[in-house]
Design a protein around this motif. Structure first.
Motif, PDB file in Angstrom:
ATOM      1  N   GLN A   1       0.832  -1.210   0.000  1.00  0.00           N
ATOM      2  CA  GLN A   1       0.000   0.000   0.000  1.00  0.00           C
ATOM      3  C   GLN A   1       0.870   1.264   0.000  1.00  0.00           C
ATOM      4  O   GLN A   1       0.601   2.215  -0.738  1.00  0.00           O
ATOM      5  N   VAL A   2       1.907   1.257   0.821  1.00  0.00           N
ATOM      6  CA  VAL A   2       2.801   2.417   0.900  1.00  0.00           C
ATOM      7  C   VAL A   2       3.502   2.641  -0.435  1.00  0.00           C
ATOM      8  O   VAL A   2       3.576   3.763  -0.941  1.00  0.00           O
ATOM      9  N   LYS A   3       4.003   1.577  -1.028  1.00  0.00           N
ATOM     10  CA  LYS A   3       4.711   1.695  -2.300  1.00  0.00           C
ATOM     11  C   LYS A   3       3.761   2.088  -3.435  1.00  0.00           C
ATOM     12  O   LYS A   3       4.133   2.836  -4.338  1.00  0.00           O
ATOM     13  N   ASP A   4       2.528   1.588  -3.392  1.00  0.00           N
ATOM     14  CA  ASP A   4       1.534   1.969  -4.392  1.00  0.00           C
ATOM     15  C   ASP A   4       1.246   3.466  -4.302  1.00  0.00           C
ATOM     16  O   ASP A   4       1.148   4.155  -5.323  1.00  0.00           O
ATOM     17  N   GLU A   5       1.130   3.978  -3.090  1.00  0.00           N
ATOM     18  CA  GLU A   5       0.903   5.417  -2.905  1.00  0.00           C
ATOM     19  C   GLU A   5       2.113   6.226  -3.364  1.00  0.00           C
ATOM     20  O   GLU A   5       1.959   7.328  -3.897  1.00  0.00           O
TER      21      GLU A   5
ATOM     22  N   THR B   1      12.091   5.228 -10.941  1.00  0.00           N
ATOM     23  CA  THR B   1      12.697   4.605  -9.764  1.00  0.00           C
ATOM     24  C   THR B   1      11.636   4.071  -8.813  1.00  0.00           C
ATOM     25  O   THR B   1      11.764   2.963  -8.275  1.00  0.00           O
ATOM     26  N   THR B   2      10.574   4.837  -8.615  1.00  0.00           N
ATOM     27  CA  THR B   2       9.500   4.426  -7.708  1.00  0.00           C
ATOM     28  C   THR B   2       8.766   3.205  -8.249  1.00  0.00           C
ATOM     29  O   THR B   2       8.445   2.275  -7.504  1.00  0.00           O
ATOM     30  N   VAL B   3       8.510   3.197  -9.554  1.00  0.00           N
ATOM     31  CA  VAL B   3       7.848   2.037 -10.174  1.00  0.00           C
ATOM     32  C   VAL B   3       8.747   0.809 -10.080  1.00  0.00           C
ATOM     33  O   VAL B   3       8.275  -0.288  -9.788  1.00  0.00           O
ATOM     34  N   GLN B   4      10.028   0.999 -10.315  1.00  0.00           N
ATOM     35  CA  GLN B   4      10.960  -0.129 -10.204  1.00  0.00           C
ATOM     36  C   GLN B   4      10.930  -0.704  -8.790  1.00  0.00           C
ATOM     37  O   GLN B   4      10.877  -1.915  -8.595  1.00  0.00           O
ATOM     38  N   ASP B   5      10.938   0.168  -7.793  1.00  0.00           N
ATOM     39  CA  ASP B   5      10.887  -0.264  -6.402  1.00  0.00           C
ATOM     40  C   ASP B   5       9.593  -1.031  -6.129  1.00  0.00           C
ATOM     41  O   ASP B   5       9.617  -2.114  -5.527  1.00  0.00           O
TER      42      ASP B   5
ATOM     43  N   ASN C   1       7.471  -2.502  -8.348  1.00  0.00           N
ATOM     44  CA  ASN C   1       7.392  -3.742  -9.121  1.00  0.00           C
ATOM     45  C   ASN C   1       8.318  -4.825  -8.569  1.00  0.00           C
ATOM     46  O   ASN C   1       7.943  -5.993  -8.495  1.00  0.00           O
ATOM     47  N   SER C   2       9.517  -4.429  -8.164  1.00  0.00           N
ATOM     48  CA  SER C   2      10.454  -5.407  -7.584  1.00  0.00           C
ATOM     49  C   SER C   2       9.880  -6.000  -6.305  1.00  0.00           C
ATOM     50  O   SER C   2       9.932  -7.215  -6.091  1.00  0.00           O
ATOM     51  N   TYR C   3       9.331  -5.149  -5.464  1.00  0.00           N
ATOM     52  CA  TYR C   3       8.767  -5.617  -4.200  1.00  0.00           C
ATOM     53  C   TYR C   3       7.540  -6.493  -4.444  1.00  0.00           C
ATOM     54  O   TYR C   3       7.397  -7.562  -3.837  1.00  0.00           O
ATOM     55  N   ALA C   4       6.653  -6.052  -5.316  1.00  0.00           N
ATOM     56  CA  ALA C   4       5.392  -6.769  -5.549  1.00  0.00           C
ATOM     57  C   ALA C   4       5.607  -8.121  -6.230  1.00  0.00           C
ATOM     58  O   ALA C   4       4.725  -8.981  -6.176  1.00  0.00           O
ATOM     59  N   ARG C   5       6.751  -8.329  -6.837  1.00  0.00           N
ATOM     60  CA  ARG C   5       7.011  -9.596  -7.522  1.00  0.00           C
ATOM     61  C   ARG C   5       7.778 -10.585  -6.655  1.00  0.00           C
ATOM     62  O   ARG C   5       8.053 -11.699  -7.080  1.00  0.00           O
ATOM     63  N   GLN C   6       8.144 -10.170  -5.429  1.00  0.00           N
ATOM     64  CA  GLN C   6       8.859 -11.062  -4.518  1.00  0.00           C
ATOM     65  C   GLN C   6       7.866 -11.873  -3.685  1.00  0.00           C
ATOM     66  O   GLN C   6       6.748 -11.438  -3.436  1.00  0.00           O
ATOM     67  N   PHE C   7       8.327 -13.041  -3.269  1.00  0.00           N
ATOM     68  CA  PHE C   7       7.501 -13.879  -2.404  1.00  0.00           C
ATOM     69  C   PHE C   7       7.686 -13.429  -0.966  1.00  0.00           C
ATOM     70  O   PHE C   7       8.810 -13.133  -0.576  1.00  0.00           O
ATOM     71  N   PRO C   8       6.716 -13.312  -0.150  1.00  0.00           N
ATOM     72  CA  PRO C   8       5.311 -13.689  -0.288  1.00  0.00           C
ATOM     73  C   PRO C   8       4.416 -12.554  -0.798  1.00  0.00           C
ATOM     74  O   PRO C   8       3.224 -12.730  -0.977  1.00  0.00           O
ATOM     75  N   GLN C   9       5.011 -11.352  -1.044  1.00  0.00           N
ATOM     76  CA  GLN C   9       4.202 -10.213  -1.471  1.00  0.00           C
ATOM     77  C   GLN C   9       3.457 -10.485  -2.772  1.00  0.00           C
ATOM     78  O   GLN C   9       2.365  -9.954  -2.978  1.00  0.00           O
ATOM     79  N   VAL C  10       4.050 -11.295  -3.648  1.00  0.00           N
ATOM     80  CA  VAL C  10       3.397 -11.589  -4.926  1.00  0.00           C
ATOM     81  C   VAL C  10       2.044 -12.257  -4.688  1.00  0.00           C
ATOM     82  O   VAL C  10       1.079 -12.002  -5.414  1.00  0.00           O
ATOM     83  N   MET C  11       1.964 -13.073  -3.651  1.00  0.00           N
ATOM     84  CA  MET C  11       0.689 -13.726  -3.324  1.00  0.00           C
ATOM     85  C   MET C  11      -0.326 -12.685  -2.835  1.00  0.00           C
ATOM     86  O   MET C  11      -1.479 -12.681  -3.269  1.00  0.00           O
ATOM     87  N   THR C  12       0.129 -11.812  -1.967  1.00  0.00           N
ATOM     88  CA  THR C  12      -0.753 -10.760  -1.457  1.00  0.00           C
ATOM     89  C   THR C  12      -1.208  -9.857  -2.597  1.00  0.00           C
ATOM     90  O   THR C  12      -2.390  -9.513  -2.688  1.00  0.00           O
ATOM     91  N   ALA C  13      -0.287  -9.472  -3.460  1.00  0.00           N
ATOM     92  CA  ALA C  13      -0.621  -8.599  -4.586  1.00  0.00           C
ATOM     93  C   ALA C  13      -1.666  -9.249  -5.492  1.00  0.00           C
ATOM     94  O   ALA C  13      -2.601  -8.580  -5.950  1.00  0.00           O
ATOM     95  N   LYS C  14      -1.529 -10.533  -5.740  1.00  0.00           N
ATOM     96  CA  LYS C  14      -2.507 -11.233  -6.574  1.00  0.00           C
ATOM     97  C   LYS C  14      -3.878 -11.270  -5.897  1.00  0.00           C
ATOM     98  O   LYS C  14      -4.901 -11.060  -6.538  1.00  0.00           O
TER      99      LYS C  14
END
Length: 196
Positions: free
Chosen positions: A28-32, A152-156, A158-171
């Protein structure tokens, strides 16, 4: 009953530990942060769009016969202004690409307008034109900085959202990776400089 309470407490503790590690809050923080950096890009684009009518009006007085270039600049500004830009643009790569193309057309039209002014020494000496040109150059630099921050913010994110376990939460919550800026095809060719 005591075993049931202990099991329930153990289950709640395990759930709390699992949920705290799922990355929901950080997503949520990174999305904002992505949204905020995109807002800054839009802010700089708006600043440029606000300067364009003033620049066009100053040039019109000197370059009345350069109507085609002035029309292109006005049309590019209208195309940019006509695109609805909201959070949906960040979620839809196709809309993001269209917005990026419209901004690229604006940049190209402004470059042609500034090239036209080379034929008008009086215009280049005009204080109002010089002030507008300086503001426009500063705005272009601000756009570049804002885009870089967005990238840079999008890279941060996307990198975070594609890591496990965050990828599960994001999905689970439907949070996809964000589109990023990409260079236009024409940007890959070096400009031709001729002194003839």
């Amino acid at each position: 009953m005591r075993v049931f309470k202990q099991s329930l407490i153990a289950l709640m503790l395990a759930s709390t530990l699992t949920l705290s590690g799922c990355g929901y809050n950080t997503l949520q923080v990174k999305d904002e942060a992505v949204t905020a950096s995109w807002s800054e890009v839009q802010n700089q684009y708006q600043r440029r769009a606000d300067l364009v009518p003033n620049l066009v009006n100053v040039v019109k007085g000197y370059a009345a016969h350069e109507e085609q270039v002035l029309t292109e600049v006005t049309q590019a500004r209208a195309n940019v202004a006509g695109l609805k830009v909201d959070r949906e643009v960040l979620e839809d790569p196709e809309l993001f690409q269209r917005y990026q193309e419209a901004q690229s057309q604006m940049t190209s039209a402004l470059s042609r307008l500034l090239a036209v002014t080379e034929n008008y020494p009086d215009l280049k000496a005009n204080q109002q034109f010089r002030d507008l040109q300086i503001q426009l150059e500063g705005t272009e630099n601000r756009i570049a900085v804002a885009r870089n921050r967005y990238i840079t913010t999008v890279q941060d994110f996307n990198s975070y959202a594609r890591q496990f376990p965050q990828v599960m939460t994001a999905k689970v919550i439907g949070m996809d990776t964000k589109p990023n800026f990409s260079a236009e095809q024409s940007a890959q060719n070096a400009p031709t400089v001729s002194f003839e």
